[in-house]
Design a protein around this motif. Structure first.
Motif, PDB file in Angstrom:
ATOM      1  N   GLY A  73     109.558  63.138  51.399  1.00  0.00           N
ATOM      2  CA  GLY A  73     110.800  63.842  51.151  1.00  0.00           C
ATOM      3  C   GLY A  73     111.904  63.606  52.160  1.00  0.00           C
ATOM      4  N   TYR A 113     109.203  71.164  54.724  1.00  0.00           N
ATOM      5  CA  TYR A 113     108.291  71.047  53.585  1.00  0.00           C
ATOM      6  C   TYR A 113     106.968  71.770  53.848  1.00  0.00           C
ATOM      7  CZ  TYR A 113     111.525  67.596  51.683  1.00  0.00           C
ATOM      8  OH  TYR A 113     112.637  66.965  51.183  1.00  0.00           O
ATOM      9  N   LEU A 154     102.891  67.640  45.368  1.00  0.00           N
ATOM     10  CA  LEU A 154     102.637  68.924  46.021  1.00  0.00           C
ATOM     11  C   LEU A 154     101.846  69.856  45.113  1.00  0.00           C
ATOM     12  CD1 LEU A 154     105.994  69.855  47.819  1.00  0.00           C
ATOM     13  CD2 LEU A 154     103.800  69.353  48.888  1.00  0.00           C
ATOM     14  N   ALA A 155     102.234  69.908  43.847  1.00  0.00           N
ATOM     15  CA  ALA A 155     101.561  70.809  42.916  1.00  0.00           C
ATOM     16  C   ALA A 155     100.092  70.454  42.768  1.00  0.00           C
ATOM     17  CB  ALA A 155     102.261  70.749  41.557  1.00  0.00           C
ATOM     18  N   ARG A 192      96.082  68.733  50.629  1.00  0.00           N
ATOM     19  CA  ARG A 192      97.444  68.815  51.143  1.00  0.00           C
ATOM     20  C   ARG A 192      97.548  68.065  52.478  1.00  0.00           C
ATOM     21  NH1 ARG A 192     101.619  72.345  50.056  1.00  0.00           N
ATOM     22  NH2 ARG A 192     100.841  72.057  47.939  1.00  0.00           N
ATOM     23  N   ALA A 200     112.598  63.362  43.639  1.00  0.00           N
ATOM     24  CA  ALA A 200     112.129  64.683  44.078  1.00  0.00           C
ATOM     25  C   ALA A 200     111.045  65.210  43.154  1.00  0.00           C
ATOM     26  CB  ALA A 200     113.303  65.649  44.136  1.00  0.00           C
ATOM     27  N   ALA A 201     111.200  64.975  41.852  1.00  0.00           N
ATOM     28  CA  ALA A 201     110.209  65.471  40.898  1.00  0.00           C
ATOM     29  C   ALA A 201     108.842  64.836  41.134  1.00  0.00           C
ATOM     30  CB  ALA A 201     110.677  65.182  39.470  1.00  0.00           C
ATOM     31  N   GLU A 248     107.382  66.668  43.995  1.00  0.00           N
ATOM     32  CA  GLU A 248     106.968  68.015  43.575  1.00  0.00           C
ATOM     33  C   GLU A 248     105.617  67.951  42.871  1.00  0.00           C
ATOM     34  OE1 GLU A 248     108.420  70.879  44.109  1.00  0.00           O
ATOM     35  OE2 GLU A 248     110.571  70.577  44.375  1.00  0.00           O
ATOM     36  N   SER A 266     111.206  73.346  48.864  1.00  0.00           N
ATOM     37  CA  SER A 266     111.054  72.499  47.685  1.00  0.00           C
ATOM     38  C   SER A 266     111.836  71.206  47.849  1.00  0.00           C
ATOM     39  CB  SER A 266     111.571  73.240  46.447  1.00  0.00           C
ATOM     40  OG  SER A 266     111.900  72.342  45.410  1.00  0.00           O
ATOM     41  N   PRO A 267     111.214  70.038  47.628  1.00  0.00           N
ATOM     42  CA  PRO A 267     111.966  68.778  47.673  1.00  0.00           C
ATOM     43  C   PRO A 267     113.142  68.771  46.708  1.00  0.00           C
ATOM     44  CG  PRO A 267     109.617  68.327  47.716  1.00  0.00           C
ATOM     45  CD  PRO A 267     109.765  69.792  47.452  1.00  0.00           C
ATOM     46  N   ALA A 268     112.934  69.308  45.510  1.00  0.00           N
ATOM     47  CA  ALA A 268     114.017  69.316  44.530  1.00  0.00           C
ATOM     48  C   ALA A 268     115.200  70.134  45.027  1.00  0.00           C
ATOM     49  CB  ALA A 268     113.508  69.861  43.201  1.00  0.00           C
ATOM     50  N   ASP A 269     114.927  71.275  45.628  1.00  0.00           N
ATOM     51  CA  ASP A 269     116.019  72.126  46.111  1.00  0.00           C
ATOM     52  C   ASP A 269     116.738  71.485  47.294  1.00  0.00           C
ATOM     53  OD1 ASP A 269     115.373  73.966  44.191  1.00  0.00           O
ATOM     54  OD2 ASP A 269     114.296  75.316  45.552  1.00  0.00           O
TER      55      ASP A 269
END
Length: 613
Positions: free
Chosen positions: A82, A16, A61-62, A71, A54-55, A58, A21-24
């Motif tokens: 994650g 990470y 993170l964004a 961060r 995961a979303a 994300e 990406s957590p989603a990926d």
């Protein structure tokens, strides 16, 4: 299965922080688990359930994409960001069914169990619910209508239970860690059969709110992981008091065990032919690490173990399933039903007699810690096949509890660790057992053990990576003060008991910087030295540095008579610690013994001179 997936917490953190990406990553893992073996899982999180988790990550993170400080704070606030994990299916996950491996008992949980909630709050992602011996009653992992998970090293042999599925998915690397429960060894035996770490906390350290009880007064939520560091980091997140759990008892203990341990081992180990040859090398490994092996009689501990299934504690299992047993007895696994129905003929009188027996045993067992610092046992006497369990379901299961059943009854903590392989290629595990609340110290020791052996991780064939450069959280320990002792408080000397009875632990045996003189003070009983820093003509003097719990420092200092006191000492590496010093006026009539390099050498010389010739 996880050739291209991160394995350990350090691997997931690195992925990470490197921009993954957590989603990926989590989406790919969910798809692979959906296509993989089913026997270890009862319920796997759907793509939507994983995607929702995961979303949320994300979005976090964004929000810090252009803010390095933010961060960094995110990684600090979410130490398990994650990281995928699995949950034994007697532990509630909100919105998912909890079955305890009994379809008739299945219900959708309305809220997360407290340990699960704490893991999710730390950023972890649940991937599914795992198989188990029904109602967590068994050590074989074969008492489930959802399938029979096998050892990841031999499909003909049991995985160990009751936390069978949790151990298997951790060993395969399906998830970074998994939750089990442990009443009689369910968080340890499966670890031993799958070459992974099984961390069983002190009873009460982790809340059991939201856990289907086996024996409510003894149950522990346990952790399976590929490394001790990972298991310890997970415990650090889960532990803590819970006002809703009547059995919650969170009391941090020592941070470290003594540097040189007295390790108690069975005087006459109980081992099957498959495991007998693997035990001596494990004991030799402990000796190579500098520890003293102390054979002890385990008969009193085996007597305690008999109380778990041969005494009134089986009534706790009955209390958990009484309604179902009365309404639909056929819903229970036949062996589980046989075990639980033993409680029907028990009385309140039996319960009190059992408590009296246990309380007496607890007092006797507490004295054991005056002889040894930890116990080391084979995690299990042997590794049965499914055929052996089917031929003798209760007997084969009972034998697996030889070195596990007594631990929770006595309120102790334990850590199951890989210790090598048998001649037939089966994993061989050992378990270290320590007094209650020594969880943090035991984990530190276990990390050193695992690093020394450096065995492959679980069933993945991935080499042991070594301790991570940035270690995660660690279980809480009580604060201590390092105090350097130079004379009668040294190990084996007359006043050392003033330290050990205060739960102080030896941190290091070293020397002072070469700026000190050592004197034998006159008219002291037992003989005591005085240490003085000098501008010239000094030497390095042997000392021991002990970690003394802060809550006991005051009572320890009250025992120090004038002209001795506590000041600052400089050690050989230049660090400063508190230590014994002497008032200058008392040294006028003292004997300079600096040439001996330490008090122990001086006392030995004095005894030699006074011995009859």
């Amino acid at each position: 299965m996880n050739e291209h997936m991160p394995l350990t917490l350090a691997d997931w953190h690195a992925a990470y922080r490197g921009g993954a990406s957590p989603a990926d990553l989590l989406g790919a893992l969910a798809r692979r688990l959906a296509d993989g073996p089913r026997e270890a899982w009862i319920h796997r999180a759907t793509a939507d359930e994983v995607g929702t988790q995961a979303a949320a990550l994300e979005a976090r993170l964004a929000a810090t994409a252009a803010d390095p400080a933010g961060r960094a704070a995110l990684w600090q606030a979410l130490p398990l960001f994650g990281v995928p994990f699995a949950v034994k299916d007697n532990i509630d996950v909100a919105g998912a069914p909890t079955t305890a491996a009994c379809p008739a008992f299945s219900h959708v949980a309305g809220r997360h169990a407290v340990p699960v909630q704490r893991l999710l709050d730390a950023g972890a992602v649940w991937m599914g619910k795992t198989n188990l011996d029904q109602f967590a009653t068994g050590l074989v992992g074969a008492r489930s209508p959802y399938g029979r998970p096998a050892s990841t090293f031999d499909a003909s042999r049991v995985s160990g239970g009751s936390s069978s599925g949790s151990a298997v998915v951790a060993a395969r690397g399906d998830v970074a860690f998994s939750l089990g429960t442990d009443t009689a060894g369910s968080g340890r035996v499966p670890a031993g059969f799958n070459n992974i770490v099984g961390l069983k906390p002190t009873p009460g350290r982790v809340s059991t709110t939201g856990v289907v009880p086996a024996c409510r007064s003894l149950d522990c939520v346990s952790v399976f992981a590929l490394t001790v560091e990972d298991a310890a980091a997970v415990l650090a997140v889960m532990e803590g008091p819970d006002a809703d759990d009547a059995y919650s008892r969170f009391e941090p203990g020592p941070a470290r065990l003594p540097a040189r341990l007295r390790i108690g081992v069975p005087m006459t180990p109980v081992l099957d032919a498959t495991h007998a040859a693997a035990w001596p090398p494990a004991v030799a490994q402990a000796q190579r690490q500098g520890h003293e092996i102390v054979p002890i009689d385990f008969a009193p501990l085996h007597a305690v173990a008999q109380l778990l299934y041969g005494g009134p504690w089986v009534a706790e299992r009955h209390a958990a399933v009484q309604a179902l047993l009365e309404q639909s007895p056929e819903a229970l696994d036949p062996t589980v039903r046989t075990v639980v129905e033993q409680a029907v003929g028990m009385t309140a009188t039996d319960a009190f007699r059992g408590q009296y027996t246990l309380r007496a045993a607890q007092q006797g067992a507490a004295a054991l810690w005056q002889q040894v610092d930890v116990l080391m046992v084979p995690t299990a006497p042997g590794h049965p096949t499914f055929a052996q369990v089917d031929a003798d379901p209760i007997g084969a299961n009972s034998r697996l509890g030889t070195y596990t059943n007594f631990v929770n009854l006595l309120g102790w903590c334990a850590l199951a660790l890989p210790a090598g392989f048998t001649e037939g290629g089966l994993p061989f595990g050992v378990t270290f057992i320590a007094p209650g609340n020594a969880d943090a110290a035991l984990a530190h020791f276990g990390a050193g053990w695992q690093a020394a052996l450096a065995l492959p991780l679980g069933a993945t064939d991935v080499p042991y990576p070594g301790a991570p450069a940035q270690r995660g959280g660690w279980p809480a320990a009580e604060p201590t003060m390092p105090i350097a002792v130079v004379g009668a408080h040294l190990s084996g000397m007359p006043l050392n008991g003033q330290l050990t009875e205060r739960s102080a632990t030896l941190r290091a045996a070293t020397t002072t910087a070469p700026h000190y003189k050592l004197y034998a003070l006159p008219n002291t009983t037992p003989p005591k030295p005085g240490l003085q820093r000098v501008a010239e003509g000094g030497a390095a003097i042997a000392v021991e540095v002990w970690n003394v719990p802060l809550k006991h420092v005051g009572s320890f200092l009250a025992l120090i008579p004038a002209p001795l006191g506590l000041g600052s000492l400089e050690l050989a590496d230049g660090t400063q610690v508190h230590g014994f010093i002497c008032e200058g006026h008392a040294l006028a009539a003292a004997t300079d013994v600096t040439a001996f390099g330490g008090w122990r050498a001086y006392i030995a010389d004095m005894k030699a001179r006074s011995a009859p010739r």
